[in-house]
Design an enzyme around this catalytic site. Structure first.
Site, mmCIF file in Angstrom:
data_model
loop_
_atom_site.group_PDB
_atom_site.id
_atom_site.type_symbol
_atom_site.label_atom_id
_atom_site.label_comp_id
_atom_site.label_asym_id
_atom_site.label_seq_id
_atom_site.Cartn_x
_atom_site.Cartn_y
_atom_site.Cartn_z
ATOM 1 N N CYS A 114 0.843 -1.234 0.025
ATOM 2 C CA CYS A 114 -0.094 0.033 0.089
ATOM 3 C C CYS A 114 0.766 1.108 -0.114
ATOM 4 O O CYS A 114 0.404 2.409 -0.300
ATOM 5 C CB CYS A 114 -1.008 0.149 1.240
ATOM 6 S SG CYS A 114 -1.920 -1.326 1.116
ATOM 7 N N HIS A 257 -2.933 7.128 3.463
ATOM 8 C CA HIS A 257 -3.308 5.932 2.863
ATOM 9 C C HIS A 257 -4.762 5.881 3.333
ATOM 10 O O HIS A 257 -5.561 5.922 4.116
ATOM 11 C CB HIS A 257 -2.784 4.917 3.303
ATOM 12 C CG HIS A 257 -3.064 3.486 3.025
ATOM 13 N ND1 HIS A 257 -3.360 3.149 1.418
ATOM 14 C CD2 HIS A 257 -3.253 2.264 3.518
ATOM 15 C CE1 HIS A 257 -3.788 1.897 1.507
ATOM 16 N NE2 HIS A 257 -3.859 1.227 2.711
ATOM 17 N N ASN A 287 -10.240 0.324 0.298
ATOM 18 C CA ASN A 287 -8.833 0.485 0.321
ATOM 19 C C ASN A 287 -8.399 -0.117 -1.091
ATOM 20 O O ASN A 287 -8.571 -1.271 -1.345
ATOM 21 C CB ASN A 287 -8.248 -0.427 1.462
ATOM 22 C CG ASN A 287 -6.860 -0.505 1.530
ATOM 23 O OD1 ASN A 287 -6.075 -0.212 0.553
ATOM 24 N ND2 ASN A 287 -6.534 -0.927 2.539
HETATM 25 O O1 UT7 Z 1 -3.951 -1.383 3.540
HETATM 26 C C1 UT7 Z 1 -3.253 -1.983 4.442
HETATM 27 C C2 UT7 Z 1 -3.316 -1.413 5.599
HETATM 28 N N1 UT7 Z 1 -4.517 -2.079 6.273
HETATM 29 C C3 UT7 Z 1 -5.141 -1.428 7.134
HETATM 30 O O2 UT7 Z 1 -4.762 -0.402 7.560
HETATM 31 C C4 UT7 Z 1 -6.383 -2.257 7.839
HETATM 32 C C5 UT7 Z 1 -6.405 -1.962 9.543
HETATM 33 N N2 UT7 Z 1 -7.441 -2.803 10.187
HETATM 34 C C6 UT7 Z 1 -8.664 -2.106 9.958
HETATM 35 O O3 UT7 Z 1 -8.942 -1.074 9.513
HETATM 36 C C7 UT7 Z 1 -9.615 -2.910 11.001
HETATM 37 O O4 UT7 Z 1 -8.792 -3.492 12.182
HETATM 38 C C8 UT7 Z 1 -10.848 -3.555 10.376
HETATM 39 C C9 UT7 Z 1 -11.574 -2.674 9.806
HETATM 40 C C10 UT7 Z 1 -10.147 -4.524 9.650
HETATM 41 C C11 UT7 Z 1 -11.513 -4.287 11.694
HETATM 42 O O5 UT7 Z 1 -11.908 -3.325 12.491
HETATM 43 P P1 UT7 Z 1 -11.848 -3.522 14.247
HETATM 44 O O6 UT7 Z 1 -12.764 -2.342 14.757
HETATM 45 O O7 UT7 Z 1 -10.519 -3.653 14.555
HETATM 46 O O8 UT7 Z 1 -12.776 -4.866 14.231
HETATM 47 P P2 UT7 Z 1 -12.145 -6.293 14.591
HETATM 48 O O9 UT7 Z 1 -11.254 -7.058 13.839
HETATM 49 O O10 UT7 Z 1 -11.684 -5.900 16.182
HETATM 50 O O11 UT7 Z 1 -13.453 -7.000 14.814
HETATM 51 C C12 UT7 Z 1 -14.551 -6.688 15.751
HETATM 52 C C13 UT7 Z 1 -15.744 -7.629 15.812
HETATM 53 C C14 UT7 Z 1 -15.314 -9.172 15.683
HETATM 54 O O12 UT7 Z 1 -16.706 -9.755 16.286
HETATM 55 P P3 UT7 Z 1 -16.344 -10.317 17.700
HETATM 56 O O13 UT7 Z 1 -14.985 -11.112 17.658
HETATM 57 O O14 UT7 Z 1 -16.037 -9.163 18.642
HETATM 58 O O15 UT7 Z 1 -17.530 -11.033 18.106
HETATM 59 C C15 UT7 Z 1 -15.521 -9.578 14.101
HETATM 60 O O16 UT7 Z 1 -15.734 -10.802 14.064
HETATM 61 O O17 UT7 Z 1 -16.549 -7.413 14.364
HETATM 62 C C16 UT7 Z 1 -16.735 -8.553 13.683
HETATM 63 N N3 UT7 Z 1 -16.217 -8.236 12.211
HETATM 64 C C17 UT7 Z 1 -17.536 -8.283 11.347
HETATM 65 N N4 UT7 Z 1 -18.697 -8.026 11.628
HETATM 66 C C18 UT7 Z 1 -19.585 -7.739 10.460
HETATM 67 C C19 UT7 Z 1 -15.175 -8.352 11.366
HETATM 68 N N5 UT7 Z 1 -15.453 -7.979 10.142
HETATM 69 C C20 UT7 Z 1 -16.877 -7.650 10.293
HETATM 70 C C21 UT7 Z 1 -17.719 -7.461 9.107
HETATM 71 N N6 UT7 Z 1 -19.221 -7.369 9.317
HETATM 72 N N7 UT7 Z 1 -17.337 -7.650 7.890
#
Ligand code: UT7
Length: 330
Positions: A114, A257, A287
């Site tokens: 990225c 980014h 992204n």
């Molecule tokens: O381009 C390269 C760099 N990439 C990035 O910079 C991405 C960096 N990361 C992020 O942007 C975020 O970490 C994400 C958007 C990927 C995830 O957001 P988050 O607030 O960190 O959520 P999480 O991974 O901690 O997940 C929270 C909850 C989980 O459920 P439980 O375990 O709390 O029950 C996930 O299973 O949200 C759930 N979840 C979803 N729910 C509905 C994860 N993805 C989804 C989804 N829809 N698409």
């Protein structure tokens, strides 16, 4: 003797097809509410079947050349930043050269994930330091949806496809539009396992007849990547501002980014920059990896957010990990 580098033209291309959050609700267990509140993404563009990085980059390159007022024949070097080239070989940059109707140039594909657009700006500067007469076409493009695991809701809602391009030369304004004041780059391979696309490489080869498994697709530890993205983008922005004797008040626009609005907001907060100074296209494109900063730069200019005389701060972070910042003087 130091040679300056200037951006003479910029352009981007995004495929026609748009995939909305409502469309994704039909593919995986997710919701528009979750995607919007956690990422700021509402929709993303998706390459048509058979549409490749070199196809998309050719479109972005034509837009950047038109913006620069130059024909493709003027290009001397092509740098193409991507993690999703058309093939291992021939390179996407060779295919792009052919699609632009030129031959005999210095061309190469580079993987900086990225951070590709910022790595590309620095490498264009390096080429111009060696060859001040060069006309460098720097492109950053991705068809990440070709490596998206559509069964993994943690990643499949995040990515889109797009290509961005810039024509970089040593000609000062008014021929060119912006001076590349400075670029700062970094990396940390020890954290590479947090964001991977493994299958098909020499570390994860396939034999004829093997079934393609999940390892072929993008996998990410989102929360960990989030933390490193915020910390490193903020750090490398502070570094470039201080090295150039600038403060946040000197920055007219910040283009980080475009992975997640919450990351952009957090970086701006660490830099004490108002979110009004942050350019965001993440709602419409998601992204798009290497190309996000280039797409947002064109959109910012079209929206009139880069007045003459302004200084723009760019930042990127991605797989590898790689990250960087750049200052542009318009
Ligand atoms: O381009 C390269 C760099 N990439 C990035 O910079 C991405 C960096 N990361 C992020 O942007 C975020 O970490 C994400 C958007 C990927 C995830 O957001 P988050 O607030 O960190 O959520 P999480 O991974 O901690 O997940 C929270 C909850 C989980 O459920 P439980 O375990 O709390 O029950 C996930 O299973 O949200 C759930 N979840 C979803 N729910 C509905 C994860 N993805 C989804 C989804 N829809 N698409």
């Amino acid at each position: 003797m130091k040679h300056e580098a200037y951006i003479r033209g910029i352009g981007y291309y995004a495929p026609e097809k748009v995939l909305t959050n409502a469309d994704l609700e039909k593919i995986v267990e997710t919701s528009d509410e979750w995607i919007t509140s956690r990422t700021g993404i509402k929709e993303r563009h998706i390459a048509a079947p058979g549409e490749t990085v070199s196809d998309m980059t050719a479109q972005a390159a034509r837009a950047a050349l038109a913006d620069a007022g130059l024909p493709a024949e003027a290009i001397t070097h092509i740098l193409l930043y991507t993690v999703t080239p058309d093939y291992f070989t021939p390179s996407a940059s060779c295919l792009l050269e052919e699609k632009l109707g030129i031959r005999g140039r210095v061309v190469q594909d580079v993987n900086a994930a990225c951070s590709g657009y910022l790595y590309g700006l620095e490498m264009a500067r390096a080429i111009l330091a060696l060859h001040p007469e060069a006309v460098v076409l720097m492109a950053a493009a991705e068809v990440l949806t070709s490596r998206t695991n559509w069964a993994d809701r943690r990643t499949c809602v995040l990515f889109g496809d797009a290509a961005a391009a810039a024509v970089v030369t040593s000609q000062a304004p008014p021929v060119s539009q912006a001076r590349v004041m400075d670029v700062r780059l970094s990396s940390d391979g020890s954290l590479g396992h947090l964001l991977t696309i493994k299958g098909g490489g020499s570390g994860q080869p396939y034999k004829l007849g093997d079934v393609v498994g999940e390892e072929f697709f993008l996998a990410m530890n989102g929360p960990e990547v989030f933390k490193h993205a915020v910390r490193n983008m903020a750090g490398v922005c502070e570094e470039i501002l201080s090295a150039n004797g600038l403060s946040k008040d000197d920055i007219a626009l910040f283009i980080p980014h475009q992975a997640n609005w919450r990351i952009m907001e957090a970086v701006a907060k660490k830099l004490s920059l108002s979110t009004e100074k942050v350019m965001s296209t993440v709602a419409r494109f998601g992204n798009t990896s290497a190309s996000t900063v280039g797409v947002a730069l064109v959109e910012a200019r079209s929206a009139g957010r880069i007045p003459a005389g302004s200084t723009v701060l760019l930042a990127a972070f991605g797989g590898g990990f790689t990250w960087g910042s750049a200052l542009l003087q318009f």
